[in-house]
Every structure is written in structure tokens, then in C-alpha cells.
Design a protein around this motif. Sequence first.
Motif, PDB file in Angstrom:
ATOM      1  N   UNK A  20       0.758  -0.934  -0.202  1.00  0.00           N
ATOM      2  CA  UNK A  20      -0.059   0.005  -0.032  1.00  0.00           C
ATOM      3  C   UNK A  20       0.400   0.805  -0.131  1.00  0.00           C
ATOM      4  N   UNK A  21      -0.091   2.528   0.281  1.00  0.00           N
ATOM      5  CA  UNK A  21       1.317   3.569  -0.074  1.00  0.00           C
ATOM      6  C   UNK A  21       2.259   3.568   1.559  1.00  0.00           C
ATOM      7  N   UNK A  22       2.044   3.041   2.333  1.00  0.00           N
ATOM      8  CA  UNK A  22       2.521   2.539   3.533  1.00  0.00           C
ATOM      9  C   UNK A  22       3.771   1.709   3.685  1.00  0.00           C
ATOM     10  N   UNK A  23       3.570   0.316   3.524  1.00  0.00           N
ATOM     11  CA  UNK A  23       4.746  -0.393   3.371  1.00  0.00           C
ATOM     12  C   UNK A  23       4.428  -1.213   2.129  1.00  0.00           C
ATOM     13  N   UNK A  24       5.471  -2.489   2.350  1.00  0.00           N
ATOM     14  CA  UNK A  24       5.720  -3.206   0.654  1.00  0.00           C
ATOM     15  C   UNK A  24       5.794  -4.130   2.131  1.00  0.00           C
ATOM     16  N   UNK A  25       5.422  -5.287   1.585  1.00  0.00           N
ATOM     17  CA  UNK A  25       5.821  -6.838   2.256  1.00  0.00           C
ATOM     18  C   UNK A  25       5.968  -7.876   0.726  1.00  0.00           C
ATOM     19  N   UNK A  26       7.692  -8.334   1.526  1.00  0.00           N
ATOM     20  CA  UNK A  26       7.700  -8.799   0.146  1.00  0.00           C
ATOM     21  C   UNK A  26       8.454 -10.797   1.097  1.00  0.00           C
ATOM     22  N   UNK A  27       7.782 -11.589   0.135  1.00  0.00           N
ATOM     23  CA  UNK A  27       8.078 -12.845   0.800  1.00  0.00           C
ATOM     24  C   UNK A  27       9.633 -13.394   0.221  1.00  0.00           C
ATOM     25  N   UNK A  28       9.941 -13.933   0.697  1.00  0.00           N
ATOM     26  CA  UNK A  28      11.782 -14.346   0.394  1.00  0.00           C
ATOM     27  C   UNK A  28      11.758 -16.021   1.155  1.00  0.00           C
ATOM     28  N   UNK A  29      11.885 -16.793   0.060  1.00  0.00           N
ATOM     29  CA  UNK A  29      12.827 -18.149   0.025  1.00  0.00           C
ATOM     30  C   UNK A  29      13.777 -18.831  -1.121  1.00  0.00           C
ATOM     31  N   UNK A  30      14.529 -19.250  -0.346  1.00  0.00           N
ATOM     32  CA  UNK A  30      15.561 -20.029  -1.391  1.00  0.00           C
ATOM     33  C   UNK A  30      16.033 -21.384  -0.618  1.00  0.00           C
ATOM     34  N   UNK A  31      16.909 -21.822  -1.370  1.00  0.00           N
ATOM     35  CA  UNK A  31      18.080 -23.250  -0.911  1.00  0.00           C
ATOM     36  C   UNK A  31      19.134 -23.095  -1.221  1.00  0.00           C
ATOM     37  N   UNK A  32      20.013 -23.492  -0.040  1.00  0.00           N
ATOM     38  CA  UNK A  32      20.731 -23.274   0.214  1.00  0.00           C
ATOM     39  C   UNK A  32      22.186 -23.616  -1.396  1.00  0.00           C
ATOM     40  N   UNK A  33      23.134 -22.422  -1.415  1.00  0.00           N
ATOM     41  CA  UNK A  33      23.538 -22.089  -2.297  1.00  0.00           C
ATOM     42  C   UNK A  33      23.362 -20.837  -2.938  1.00  0.00           C
ATOM     43  N   UNK A  34      21.925 -20.753  -2.936  1.00  0.00           N
ATOM     44  CA  UNK A  34      21.122 -19.449  -3.495  1.00  0.00           C
ATOM     45  C   UNK A  34      22.110 -18.210  -3.277  1.00  0.00           C
ATOM     46  N   UNK A  35      22.191 -17.424  -4.119  1.00  0.00           N
ATOM     47  CA  UNK A  35      22.934 -16.238  -3.936  1.00  0.00           C
ATOM     48  C   UNK A  35      21.931 -15.016  -4.802  1.00  0.00           C
ATOM     49  N   UNK A  36      21.464 -13.884  -4.033  1.00  0.00           N
ATOM     50  CA  UNK A  36      20.810 -12.832  -4.920  1.00  0.00           C
ATOM     51  C   UNK A  36      22.128 -11.760  -6.005  1.00  0.00           C
ATOM     52  N   UNK A  37      21.616 -11.331  -6.790  1.00  0.00           N
ATOM     53  CA  UNK A  37      22.057 -10.303  -7.166  1.00  0.00           C
ATOM     54  C   UNK A  37      22.173  -9.367  -6.277  1.00  0.00           C
ATOM     55  N   UNK A  38      23.053  -8.020  -6.434  1.00  0.00           N
ATOM     56  CA  UNK A  38      23.146  -6.628  -5.585  1.00  0.00           C
ATOM     57  C   UNK A  38      21.926  -5.763  -5.476  1.00  0.00           C
ATOM     58  N   UNK A  39      20.888  -5.668  -4.739  1.00  0.00           N
ATOM     59  CA  UNK A  39      19.968  -4.710  -4.366  1.00  0.00           C
ATOM     60  C   UNK A  39      19.391  -3.997  -3.567  1.00  0.00           C
ATOM     61  N   UNK A  40      18.575  -3.515  -3.070  1.00  0.00           N
ATOM     62  CA  UNK A  40      18.216  -2.478  -1.967  1.00  0.00           C
ATOM     63  C   UNK A  40      17.288  -2.720  -1.320  1.00  0.00           C
ATOM     64  N   UNK A  41      17.689  -2.399  -0.059  1.00  0.00           N
ATOM     65  CA  UNK A  41      16.086  -2.500   1.073  1.00  0.00           C
ATOM     66  C   UNK A  41      15.704  -0.918   1.013  1.00  0.00           C
ATOM     67  N   UNK A  42      14.465  -0.399   1.602  1.00  0.00           N
ATOM     68  CA  UNK A  42      14.722   0.432   2.668  1.00  0.00           C
ATOM     69  C   UNK A  42      15.004   0.317   3.804  1.00  0.00           C
ATOM     70  N   UNK A  43      14.473   0.703   5.039  1.00  0.00           N
ATOM     71  CA  UNK A  43      14.047   0.205   6.739  1.00  0.00           C
ATOM     72  C   UNK A  43      13.086  -0.646   6.711  1.00  0.00           C
ATOM     73  N   UNK A  44      13.064  -1.960   7.023  1.00  0.00           N
ATOM     74  CA  UNK A  44      12.769  -2.606   6.677  1.00  0.00           C
ATOM     75  C   UNK A  44      12.310  -3.705   8.018  1.00  0.00           C
TER      76      UNK A  44
END
Length: 118
Positions: A20-44
Amino acid sequence: MSSDDPVVTDPGLYRVIFENDRVRVLEYRDKPGDRTHRHRHPDTVMYTLTAFRRRISAGAQSVDVELPAGAVRWVGAQEHSGENTGDTPSHGIFIELKDSAPAPVGGSLGPSPLSTDH
């Protein structure tokens, strides 16, 4: 969404489950060895649904993080990449804050809507 948004950089790992206009909620799932690319999060606010063991890297610095299932942590705005260094999948919720709420106008807010004394 910007090019450094985690939903853009790693759509197979992050997904928006509420916004909504105040928050965004993300679900995150990975498995052993998975890597994320460089990314940015606001205060969380992060809530780990499973044990969480990973290496977080920002520039030349890396830190290993291990949290149990059910941990709740404040994570200040940052840019990083990550890797699941554990031997189990990770599952977590990230509640990203948007702009601060506007200050109330006209003084007192009165009793809290959750208060039982009215």
C-alpha cells in the motif's frame, strides 16, 4: 520499480505479497547455495519463518548472519547481496517501510483505538 529492487534483481527468490502507500511486504524463499544479486532495501522489519544462515556482502565487506526461526529484526536501509550458506532452505518476510507517516494536525490524537478505557 527500480533496477536495484530485489523483486527485479531476483524474481525467483522475492515476491510482493502486500503493498500500500505505507509499506511493501516481500516473501523471500531460497535454498542452500542460492545467491542474490546486488539489490537495495529501504528501512525494513525482517521476520524469519525458518532458520536463516547467510553471508551478506556490501562492497568489500561481508558478514555471516545466523538467526533462528521466529526472529524479528530491524534492518536499516542498505544495498547488499546475499548467499544462503546454511544447509536448509530459508523463508522469511520483509516489511519494507515507505515514507514516514505524516505528523498529526491539530494536537492530541485522543484515546488509542486499541485502548479499553473509553
